[in-house]
Design a protein around this motif. Structure first.
Motif, PDB file in Angstrom:
ATOM      1  N   ALA A  32       0.828  -1.200   0.000  1.00 53.34           N
ATOM      2  CA  ALA A  32       0.000   0.000   0.000  1.00 53.34           C
ATOM      3  C   ALA A  32       0.865   1.253   0.000  1.00 53.34           C
ATOM      4  CB  ALA A  32      -0.913   0.006   1.219  1.00 53.34           C
ATOM      5  N   GLY A  33       0.275   2.355  -0.448  1.00 56.21           N
ATOM      6  CA  GLY A  33       0.967   3.634  -0.423  1.00 56.21           C
ATOM      7  C   GLY A  33       0.913   4.252   0.966  1.00 56.21           C
ATOM      8  N   SER A  34       1.305   5.516   1.051  1.00 59.10           N
ATOM      9  CA  SER A  34       1.332   6.205   2.341  1.00 59.10           C
ATOM     10  C   SER A  34      -0.086   6.520   2.815  1.00 59.10           C
ATOM     11  CB  SER A  34       2.150   7.492   2.218  1.00 59.10           C
ATOM     12  OG  SER A  34       1.571   8.350   1.245  1.00 59.10           O
ATOM     13  N   GLY A  35      -0.231   6.606   4.118  1.00 62.79           N
ATOM     14  CA  GLY A  35      -1.536   6.872   4.708  1.00 62.79           C
ATOM     15  C   GLY A  35      -2.015   5.702   5.540  1.00 62.79           C
ATOM     16  N   PHE A  36      -2.941   5.962   6.438  1.00 59.31           N
ATOM     17  CA  PHE A  36      -3.476   4.913   7.297  1.00 59.31           C
ATOM     18  C   PHE A  36      -4.347   3.954   6.481  1.00 59.31           C
ATOM     19  CE2 PHE A  36      -6.881   3.290  10.025  1.00 59.31           C
ATOM     20  CZ  PHE A  36      -6.116   2.617  10.965  1.00 59.31           C
ATOM     21  N   ILE A  37      -4.077   2.674   6.598  1.00 55.83           N
ATOM     22  CA  ILE A  37      -4.824   1.673   5.827  1.00 55.83           C
ATOM     23  C   ILE A  37      -6.126   1.352   6.562  1.00 55.83           C
ATOM     24  CG2 ILE A  37      -4.771  -0.657   4.861  1.00 55.83           C
ATOM     25  CD1 ILE A  37      -1.734  -0.455   4.809  1.00 55.83           C
ATOM     26  N   ARG A  38      -7.232   1.725   5.956  1.00 56.73           N
ATOM     27  CA  ARG A  38      -8.537   1.486   6.574  1.00 56.73           C
ATOM     28  C   ARG A  38      -9.107   0.125   6.188  1.00 56.73           C
ATOM     29  NH1 ARG A  38     -10.800   5.906   8.742  1.00 56.73           N
ATOM     30  NH2 ARG A  38     -12.871   4.980   8.554  1.00 56.73           N
ATOM     31  N   ALA A  39      -8.824  -0.307   4.955  1.00 57.27           N
ATOM     32  CA  ALA A  39      -9.391  -1.578   4.496  1.00 57.27           C
ATOM     33  C   ALA A  39      -8.540  -2.141   3.368  1.00 57.27           C
ATOM     34  CB  ALA A  39     -10.837  -1.404   4.040  1.00 57.27           C
ATOM     35  N   VAL A  40      -8.543  -3.475   3.274  1.00 55.18           N
ATOM     36  CA  VAL A  40      -7.814  -4.193   2.219  1.00 55.18           C
ATOM     37  C   VAL A  40      -8.765  -5.198   1.594  1.00 55.18           C
ATOM     38  CG1 VAL A  40      -5.860  -5.671   1.654  1.00 55.18           C
ATOM     39  CG2 VAL A  40      -5.638  -3.935   3.456  1.00 55.18           C
ATOM     40  N   GLU A  41      -8.774  -5.253   0.274  1.00 54.58           N
ATOM     41  CA  GLU A  41      -9.624  -6.220  -0.421  1.00 54.58           C
ATOM     42  C   GLU A  41      -8.807  -6.975  -1.464  1.00 54.58           C
ATOM     43  OE1 GLU A  41     -13.848  -5.879  -2.588  1.00 54.58           O
ATOM     44  OE2 GLU A  41     -12.152  -5.149  -3.765  1.00 54.58           O
ATOM     45  N   TRP A  42      -8.919  -8.292  -1.423  1.00 53.54           N
ATOM     46  CA  TRP A  42      -8.387  -9.162  -2.479  1.00 53.54           C
ATOM     47  C   TRP A  42      -9.585  -9.826  -3.141  1.00 53.54           C
ATOM     48  CZ3 TRP A  42      -3.673 -10.042  -4.590  1.00 53.54           C
ATOM     49  CH2 TRP A  42      -2.554  -9.526  -3.930  1.00 53.54           C
ATOM     50  N   THR A  43      -9.640  -9.738  -4.469  1.00 54.94           N
ATOM     51  CA  THR A  43     -10.774 -10.313  -5.179  1.00 54.94           C
ATOM     52  C   THR A  43     -10.326 -10.907  -6.502  1.00 54.94           C
ATOM     53  OG1 THR A  43     -13.019  -9.873  -5.976  1.00 54.94           O
ATOM     54  CG2 THR A  43     -11.360  -8.190  -6.398  1.00 54.94           C
ATOM     55  N   ARG A  44     -11.261 -11.581  -7.155  1.00 56.47           N
ATOM     56  CA  ARG A  44     -11.042 -12.131  -8.484  1.00 56.47           C
ATOM     57  C   ARG A  44     -12.202 -11.706  -9.377  1.00 56.47           C
ATOM     58  NH1 ARG A  44      -9.603 -18.484  -8.186  1.00 56.47           N
ATOM     59  NH2 ARG A  44     -10.823 -18.333 -10.113  1.00 56.47           N
ATOM     60  N   PRO A  45     -11.891 -11.251 -10.585  1.00 55.80           N
ATOM     61  CA  PRO A  45     -12.959 -10.768 -11.471  1.00 55.80           C
ATOM     62  C   PRO A  45     -13.982 -11.843 -11.823  1.00 55.80           C
ATOM     63  CG  PRO A  45     -10.803 -10.016 -12.249  1.00 55.80           C
ATOM     64  CD  PRO A  45     -10.552 -11.014 -11.165  1.00 55.80           C
ATOM     65  N   ASP A  46     -13.587 -13.124 -11.770  1.00 56.35           N
ATOM     66  CA  ASP A  46     -14.508 -14.179 -12.180  1.00 56.35           C
ATOM     67  C   ASP A  46     -15.463 -14.599 -11.061  1.00 56.35           C
ATOM     68  OD1 ASP A  46     -12.405 -15.176 -10.720  1.00 56.35           O
ATOM     69  OD2 ASP A  46     -12.402 -17.130 -11.730  1.00 56.35           O
ATOM     70  N   LEU A  47     -15.319 -14.007  -9.867  1.00 53.64           N
ATOM     71  CA  LEU A  47     -16.255 -14.322  -8.783  1.00 53.64           C
ATOM     72  C   LEU A  47     -17.531 -13.496  -8.941  1.00 53.64           C
ATOM     73  CD1 LEU A  47     -13.820 -14.383  -5.700  1.00 53.64           C
ATOM     74  CD2 LEU A  47     -14.612 -16.314  -7.083  1.00 53.64           C
ATOM     75  N   GLU A  48     -18.540 -13.882  -8.175  1.00 51.20           N
ATOM     76  CA  GLU A  48     -19.766 -13.095  -8.170  1.00 51.20           C
ATOM     77  C   GLU A  48     -19.467 -11.684  -7.655  1.00 51.20           C
ATOM     78  OE1 GLU A  48     -22.627 -13.951  -9.363  1.00 51.20           O
ATOM     79  OE2 GLU A  48     -22.029 -15.997  -9.866  1.00 51.20           O
ATOM     80  N   GLU A  49     -20.275 -10.732  -8.028  1.00 56.88           N
ATOM     81  CA  GLU A  49     -20.004  -9.318  -7.743  1.00 56.88           C
ATOM     82  C   GLU A  49     -19.768  -9.054  -6.254  1.00 56.88           C
ATOM     83  OE1 GLU A  49     -22.014  -4.916  -8.487  1.00 56.88           O
ATOM     84  OE2 GLU A  49     -22.945  -6.725  -9.288  1.00 56.88           O
ATOM     85  N   GLU A  50     -20.514  -9.697  -5.383  1.00 59.69           N
ATOM     86  CA  GLU A  50     -20.399  -9.419  -3.959  1.00 59.69           C
ATOM     87  C   GLU A  50     -19.446 -10.377  -3.241  1.00 59.69           C
ATOM     88  OE1 GLU A  50     -24.177  -9.261  -2.140  1.00 59.69           O
ATOM     89  OE2 GLU A  50     -24.867  -7.513  -3.290  1.00 59.69           O
ATOM     90  N   GLU A  51     -18.884 -11.309  -3.968  1.00 60.49           N
ATOM     91  CA  GLU A  51     -17.953 -12.249  -3.347  1.00 60.49           C
ATOM     92  C   GLU A  51     -16.522 -11.736  -3.469  1.00 60.49           C
ATOM     93  OE1 GLU A  51     -20.017 -16.616  -3.703  1.00 60.49           O
ATOM     94  OE2 GLU A  51     -18.882 -15.890  -5.427  1.00 60.49           O
ATOM     95  N   TYR A  52     -15.688 -12.171  -2.550  1.00 60.50           N
ATOM     96  CA  TYR A  52     -14.295 -11.753  -2.567  1.00 60.50           C
ATOM     97  C   TYR A  52     -13.421 -12.881  -2.016  1.00 60.50           C
ATOM     98  CZ  TYR A  52     -15.855 -10.537   2.172  1.00 60.50           C
ATOM     99  OH  TYR A  52     -16.431 -10.568   3.415  1.00 60.50           O
ATOM    100  N   VAL A  53     -12.118 -12.706  -2.230  1.00 56.75           N
ATOM    101  CA  VAL A  53     -11.149 -13.667  -1.691  1.00 56.75           C
ATOM    102  C   VAL A  53     -10.893 -13.355  -0.229  1.00 56.75           C
ATOM    103  CG1 VAL A  53      -8.777 -14.545  -1.876  1.00 56.75           C
ATOM    104  CG2 VAL A  53     -10.067 -13.978  -3.945  1.00 56.75           C
ATOM    105  N   LEU A  54     -10.655 -12.079   0.067  1.00 55.77           N
ATOM    106  CA  LEU A  54     -10.452 -11.629   1.451  1.00 55.77           C
ATOM    107  C   LEU A  54     -10.785 -10.151   1.540  1.00 55.77           C
ATOM    108  CD1 LEU A  54      -7.722 -12.412   3.999  1.00 55.77           C
ATOM    109  CD2 LEU A  54      -7.948 -10.042   3.284  1.00 55.77           C
ATOM    110  N   PHE A  55     -11.495  -9.777   2.613  1.00 55.30           N
ATOM    111  CA  PHE A  55     -11.776  -8.378   2.914  1.00 55.30           C
ATOM    112  C   PHE A  55     -11.383  -8.121   4.356  1.00 55.30           C
ATOM    113  CE2 PHE A  55     -14.623  -4.837   4.186  1.00 55.30           C
ATOM    114  CZ  PHE A  55     -14.111  -3.876   3.331  1.00 55.30           C
TER     115      PHE A  55
END
Length: 213
Positions: A32-55
Protein backbone atom coordinates in the motif's frame (compact mmCIF):
# COMPACT_ATOMS: atom_id res chain seq x y z
CA UNK A 1 -7.38 16.41 -9.10
CA UNK A 2 -8.07 14.72 -5.78
CA UNK A 3 -8.78 11.44 -7.55
CA UNK A 4 -5.53 11.77 -9.51
CA UNK A 5 -3.56 12.38 -6.30
CA UNK A 6 -5.14 9.36 -4.64
CA UNK A 7 -4.33 7.14 -7.60
CA UNK A 8 -0.75 8.43 -7.54
CA UNK A 9 -0.40 7.52 -3.86
CA UNK A 10 -1.72 4.05 -4.48
CA UNK A 11 0.53 3.71 -7.57
CA UNK A 12 -0.39 1.98 -10.81
CA UNK A 13 -1.05 -1.75 -10.73
CA UNK A 14 1.61 -3.92 -12.33
CA UNK A 15 0.54 -7.34 -13.52
CA UNK A 16 2.65 -10.25 -12.32
CA UNK A 17 2.55 -13.92 -13.26
CA UNK A 18 3.16 -16.68 -10.72
CA UNK A 19 3.20 -20.42 -11.42
CA UNK A 20 2.71 -22.94 -8.60
CA UNK A 21 1.75 -26.58 -8.20
CA UNK A 22 -1.28 -28.06 -6.40
CA UNK A 23 -0.67 -28.30 -2.67
CA UNK A 24 1.78 -25.38 -2.54
CA UNK A 25 1.40 -22.23 -0.45
CA UNK A 26 1.84 -19.00 -2.39
CA UNK A 27 2.22 -15.33 -1.47
CA UNK A 28 0.54 -12.75 -3.72
CA UNK A 29 2.45 -9.49 -3.30
CA UNK A 30 0.82 -6.13 -2.71
CA UNK A 31 2.12 -2.97 -1.01
CA UNK A 32 0.00 0.00 0.00
CA UNK A 33 0.97 3.63 -0.42
CA UNK A 34 1.33 6.21 2.34
CA UNK A 35 -1.54 6.87 4.71
CA UNK A 36 -3.48 4.91 7.30
CA UNK A 37 -4.82 1.67 5.83
CA UNK A 38 -8.54 1.49 6.57
CA UNK A 39 -9.39 -1.58 4.50
CA UNK A 40 -7.81 -4.19 2.22
CA UNK A 41 -9.62 -6.22 -0.42
CA UNK A 42 -8.39 -9.16 -2.48
CA UNK A 43 -10.77 -10.31 -5.18
CA UNK A 44 -11.04 -12.13 -8.48
CA UNK A 45 -12.96 -10.77 -11.47
CA UNK A 46 -14.51 -14.18 -12.18
CA UNK A 47 -16.26 -14.32 -8.78
CA UNK A 48 -19.77 -13.09 -8.17
CA UNK A 49 -20.00 -9.32 -7.74
CA UNK A 50 -20.40 -9.42 -3.96
CA UNK A 51 -17.95 -12.25 -3.35
CA UNK A 52 -14.29 -11.75 -2.57
CA UNK A 53 -11.15 -13.67 -1.69
CA UNK A 54 -10.45 -11.63 1.45
CA UNK A 55 -11.78 -8.38 2.91
CA UNK A 56 -9.86 -6.94 5.86
CA UNK A 57 -11.04 -3.96 7.90
CA UNK A 58 -10.98 -2.74 11.49
CA UNK A 59 -8.19 -5.18 12.35
CA UNK A 60 -9.89 -8.39 11.25
CA UNK A 61 -11.14 -10.30 8.22
CA UNK A 62 -14.78 -10.10 7.25
CA UNK A 63 -16.09 -13.56 6.25
CA UNK A 64 -19.62 -12.51 5.34
CA UNK A 65 -19.26 -12.48 1.56
CA UNK A 66 -16.03 -14.42 1.32
CA UNK A 67 -16.09 -17.13 -1.35
CA UNK A 68 -16.38 -20.48 0.39
CA UNK A 69 -13.38 -21.97 -1.44
CA UNK A 70 -11.05 -19.44 0.24
CA UNK A 71 -12.30 -19.78 3.80
CA UNK A 72 -9.56 -20.75 6.27
CA UNK A 73 -7.05 -20.73 3.39
CA UNK A 74 -6.14 -17.05 3.05
CA UNK A 75 -4.62 -14.45 5.33
CA UNK A 76 -2.55 -11.28 5.13
CA UNK A 77 1.20 -11.53 5.57
CA UNK A 78 1.15 -8.69 8.11
CA UNK A 79 -2.14 -8.53 9.94
CA UNK A 80 -1.00 -5.44 11.83
CA UNK A 81 -0.31 -3.66 8.53
CA UNK A 82 2.70 -1.95 10.10
CA UNK A 83 5.02 -2.27 7.09
CA UNK A 84 2.30 -1.43 4.55
CA UNK A 85 2.57 -5.02 3.34
CA UNK A 86 -0.90 -6.20 2.38
CA UNK A 87 0.29 -9.30 0.53
CA UNK A 88 -2.00 -12.33 0.59
CA UNK A 89 -1.00 -15.87 1.61
CA UNK A 90 -2.99 -18.55 -0.18
CA UNK A 91 -2.55 -21.99 1.36
CA UNK A 92 -2.87 -25.45 -0.19
CA UNK A 93 -3.34 -24.27 -3.76
CA UNK A 94 -5.73 -26.22 -5.99
CA UNK A 95 -6.29 -26.16 -9.75
CA UNK A 96 -9.44 -24.11 -9.16
CA UNK A 97 -7.31 -21.31 -7.66
CA UNK A 98 -5.87 -20.43 -11.07
CA UNK A 99 -6.97 -16.98 -12.19
CA UNK A 100 -6.43 -13.25 -11.81
CA UNK A 101 -6.18 -11.72 -8.33
CA UNK A 102 -6.61 -8.01 -7.67
CA UNK A 103 -5.55 -6.09 -4.57
CA UNK A 104 -7.26 -2.87 -3.52
CA UNK A 105 -6.62 -0.65 -0.52
CA UNK A 106 -8.61 2.11 1.13
CA UNK A 107 -6.40 4.70 2.81
CA UNK A 108 -7.25 7.15 5.55
CA UNK A 109 -7.36 10.01 3.07
CA UNK A 110 -10.32 8.46 1.26
CA UNK A 111 -12.34 7.67 4.39
CA UNK A 112 -13.59 4.59 2.60
CA UNK A 113 -13.74 1.39 4.57
CA UNK A 114 -16.91 -0.09 3.16
CA UNK A 115 -16.42 -2.80 0.59
CA UNK A 116 -19.07 -1.36 -1.71
CA UNK A 117 -16.92 1.76 -2.05
CA UNK A 118 -13.45 0.22 -2.08
CA UNK A 119 -14.55 -2.02 -4.91
CA UNK A 120 -14.63 1.04 -7.17
CA UNK A 121 -10.94 1.73 -6.63
CA UNK A 122 -8.37 0.75 -9.24
CA UNK A 123 -6.34 -2.28 -8.15
CA UNK A 124 -2.80 -1.49 -6.99
CA UNK A 125 -1.65 -5.06 -7.69
CA UNK A 126 -2.79 -7.56 -10.31
CA UNK A 127 -1.45 -11.12 -10.24
CA UNK A 128 -2.11 -13.91 -12.71
CA UNK A 129 -1.83 -17.19 -10.83
CA UNK A 130 -1.20 -20.32 -12.88
CA UNK A 131 -1.45 -23.79 -11.37
CA UNK A 132 0.38 -26.65 -13.10
CA UNK A 133 0.67 -30.25 -12.02
CA UNK A 134 4.16 -31.36 -11.11
CA UNK A 135 6.04 -33.02 -13.94
CA UNK A 136 6.26 -36.81 -13.64
CA UNK A 137 10.07 -36.57 -13.62
CA UNK A 138 9.87 -34.69 -10.32
CA UNK A 139 7.82 -37.34 -8.52
CA UNK A 140 9.17 -39.40 -5.70
CA UNK A 141 11.27 -42.35 -6.98
CA UNK A 142 9.39 -44.59 -4.55
CA UNK A 143 6.36 -44.02 -6.72
CA UNK A 144 8.11 -45.59 -9.67
CA UNK A 145 9.50 -42.50 -11.37
CA UNK A 146 13.02 -41.15 -11.11
CA UNK A 147 13.87 -37.51 -11.53
CA UNK A 148 16.62 -36.50 -13.90
CA UNK A 149 18.85 -35.71 -10.94
CA UNK A 150 18.42 -39.18 -9.45
CA UNK A 151 19.02 -40.84 -12.82
CA UNK A 152 22.22 -38.88 -13.31
CA UNK A 153 23.43 -39.89 -9.86
CA UNK A 154 22.78 -43.57 -10.55
CA UNK A 155 24.63 -43.41 -13.87
CA UNK A 156 27.58 -41.68 -12.21
CA UNK A 157 27.82 -44.35 -9.50
CA UNK A 158 27.66 -47.14 -12.08
CA UNK A 159 30.39 -45.45 -14.11
CA UNK A 160 32.67 -45.15 -11.08
CA UNK A 161 32.17 -48.81 -10.20
CA UNK A 162 33.03 -49.92 -13.77
CA UNK A 163 36.18 -47.80 -13.81
CA UNK A 164 37.28 -49.26 -10.47
CA UNK A 165 36.72 -52.82 -11.71
CA UNK A 166 38.72 -52.19 -14.90
CA UNK A 167 41.55 -50.62 -12.89
CA UNK A 168 41.71 -53.63 -10.53
CA UNK A 169 41.89 -56.07 -13.46
CA UNK A 170 44.67 -54.09 -15.19
CA UNK A 171 46.72 -53.85 -11.98
CA UNK A 172 46.34 -57.59 -11.35
CA UNK A 173 47.52 -58.45 -14.87
CA UNK A 174 50.48 -56.08 -14.56
CA UNK A 175 51.57 -57.68 -11.29
CA UNK A 176 51.27 -61.14 -12.80
CA UNK A 177 53.50 -60.16 -15.75
CA UNK A 178 56.17 -58.67 -13.50
CA UNK A 179 56.18 -61.78 -11.30
CA UNK A 180 56.73 -64.06 -14.28
CA UNK A 181 59.60 -61.95 -15.62
CA UNK A 182 61.43 -61.80 -12.28
CA UNK A 183 61.36 -65.59 -11.56
CA UNK A 184 64.87 -67.27 -12.36
CA UNK A 185 64.86 -70.34 -14.71
CA UNK A 186 64.87 -73.76 -13.01
CA UNK A 187 68.34 -75.49 -12.69
CA UNK A 188 69.00 -78.54 -15.01
CA UNK A 189 69.14 -82.00 -13.33
CA UNK A 190 72.46 -82.78 -15.10
CA UNK A 191 74.30 -79.60 -16.00
CA UNK A 192 76.71 -79.80 -18.90
CA UNK A 193 80.17 -81.08 -17.91
CA UNK A 194 79.16 -82.60 -14.60
CA UNK A 195 79.09 -86.14 -16.02
CA UNK A 196 82.60 -85.80 -17.43
CA UNK A 197 84.02 -84.58 -14.15
CA UNK A 198 82.53 -87.49 -12.22
CA UNK A 199 83.85 -90.15 -14.62
CA UNK A 200 86.75 -92.25 -13.23
CA UNK A 201 90.11 -92.48 -15.12
CA UNK A 202 89.58 -96.17 -15.77
CA UNK A 203 86.46 -95.43 -17.66
CA UNK A 204 88.48 -93.24 -20.01
CA UNK A 205 91.02 -96.02 -20.94
CA UNK A 206 90.42 -97.93 -24.18
CA UNK A 207 89.25 -101.46 -23.84
CA UNK A 208 91.99 -104.21 -24.25
CA UNK A 209 92.07 -106.12 -27.52
CA UNK A 210 90.43 -109.40 -27.24
CA UNK A 211 92.82 -112.46 -27.76
CA UNK A 212 92.88 -113.98 -31.20
CA UNK A 213 90.85 -117.11 -31.75
Amino acid sequence: MELFTLMFLLSAAAAEEITVSPGDDVTLSCEAGSGFIRAVEWTRPDLEEEEYVLFYTDGHSDPKQQHESFRDRVQLVDRQLQDRDVSLILKNVTNNDAGTYECRVSLDASRRNKRAIIGDEEPISVIHLMVKDRDSSDENPEGGNFSRGNLGLVLAVVGVVLVCCIAVVLIWKHNQTEAENSTPPAASSDPAGVGLINMSPSSLQPAADSPPV
